[in-house]
Design a protein around this motif. Structure first.
Motif, short mmCIF file in Angstrom:
data_model
loop_
_atom_site.label_atom_id
_atom_site.label_comp_id
_atom_site.label_asym_id
_atom_site.label_seq_id
_atom_site.Cartn_x
_atom_site.Cartn_y
_atom_site.Cartn_z
N ILE A 1 0.88 -1.17 0.00
CA ILE A 1 0.00 0.00 0.00
C ILE A 1 0.92 1.22 0.00
N GLY A 2 1.10 1.83 -1.15
CA GLY A 2 2.05 2.94 -1.28
C GLY A 2 3.45 2.43 -0.99
N ASN A 3 4.15 3.08 -0.04
CA ASN A 3 5.49 2.63 0.34
C ASN A 3 5.45 1.72 1.56
N SER A 4 4.26 1.30 1.97
CA SER A 4 4.10 0.47 3.16
C SER A 4 3.58 -0.91 2.79
N THR A 5 3.49 -1.74 3.79
CA THR A 5 2.89 -3.07 3.63
C THR A 5 1.65 -3.11 4.49
N GLY A 6 0.55 -3.58 3.94
CA GLY A 6 -0.71 -3.62 4.67
C GLY A 6 -1.22 -5.04 4.80
N LEU A 7 -2.07 -5.23 5.78
CA LEU A 7 -2.69 -6.53 6.02
C LEU A 7 -4.18 -6.37 5.78
N ILE A 8 -4.72 -7.14 4.88
CA ILE A 8 -6.15 -7.09 4.58
C ILE A 8 -6.85 -8.18 5.37
N LEU A 9 -7.74 -7.74 6.27
CA LEU A 9 -8.48 -8.69 7.10
C LEU A 9 -9.77 -9.12 6.40
N PRO A 10 -10.12 -10.39 6.49
CA PRO A 10 -11.43 -10.80 5.99
C PRO A 10 -12.53 -10.13 6.81
N ARG A 11 -13.67 -9.92 6.21
CA ARG A 11 -14.78 -9.25 6.90
C ARG A 11 -15.10 -9.92 8.23
N ALA A 12 -15.09 -11.24 8.27
CA ALA A 12 -15.42 -11.96 9.51
C ALA A 12 -14.44 -11.59 10.63
N ALA A 13 -13.15 -11.48 10.29
CA ALA A 13 -12.15 -11.12 11.30
C ALA A 13 -12.36 -9.67 11.77
N ALA A 14 -12.62 -8.76 10.83
CA ALA A 14 -12.85 -7.35 11.19
C ALA A 14 -14.10 -7.23 12.06
N ASP A 15 -15.15 -7.97 11.71
CA ASP A 15 -16.37 -7.93 12.51
C ASP A 15 -16.11 -8.45 13.93
N ARG A 16 -15.36 -9.52 14.03
CA ARG A 16 -15.06 -10.10 15.34
C ARG A 16 -14.20 -9.18 16.19
N LEU A 17 -13.26 -8.48 15.55
CA LEU A 17 -12.42 -7.51 16.26
C LEU A 17 -13.17 -6.20 16.52
N LYS A 18 -14.32 -6.04 15.88
CA LYS A 18 -15.11 -4.81 15.96
C LYS A 18 -14.31 -3.60 15.48
N VAL A 19 -13.63 -3.79 14.33
CA VAL A 19 -12.87 -2.70 13.71
C VAL A 19 -13.43 -2.43 12.33
N LYS A 20 -13.22 -1.20 11.89
CA LYS A 20 -13.64 -0.81 10.55
C LYS A 20 -12.50 -0.05 9.88
N GLN A 21 -12.66 0.26 8.62
CA GLN A 21 -11.63 0.95 7.87
C GLN A 21 -11.25 2.24 8.59
N GLY A 22 -9.95 2.46 8.77
CA GLY A 22 -9.44 3.67 9.42
C GLY A 22 -9.14 3.49 10.90
N ASP A 23 -9.67 2.41 11.52
CA ASP A 23 -9.37 2.16 12.93
C ASP A 23 -7.92 1.76 13.11
N ILE A 24 -7.40 1.98 14.30
CA ILE A 24 -6.03 1.58 14.64
C ILE A 24 -6.09 0.26 15.39
#
Length: 73
Positions: free
Chosen positions: A8-31
């Motif tokens: 992602i640009g000059n960085s490396t990103g981790l793309i979470l599956p929707r199920a994992a994001a839902d379980r962590l209760k995180v959304k795009q832009g969260d830390i």
């Protein structure tokens, strides 16, 4: 459950599956925070350093309860 590592640009990103994001209760832009454990890394939306600081504050408030009560008057 699998996640994808991507550029992602000059960085490396981790793309979470929707199920994992839902379980962590995180959304795009969260830390999220990575914590190294003997088994690898854990991903959590909770800051473990902040949790340690809050526990120290609770111990201090408990120990100095009477003094804090007097100061609050």
């Amino acid at each position: 459950m699998r996640a994808t590592v991507t550029k992602i640009g000059n960085s490396t990103g981790l793309i979470l599956p929707r199920a994992a994001a839902d379980r962590l209760k995180v959304k795009q832009g969260d830390i999220v925070f990575l914590t190294e454990t003997p088994a690898g890394y854990t991903v959590t939306p909770y800051d473990p350093e902040f949790a340690e600081q809050m526990e120290a504050a609770r111990r201090g408030m408990s120990e100095y309860r009477n003094a804090l009560h007097e100061l609050a008057k």
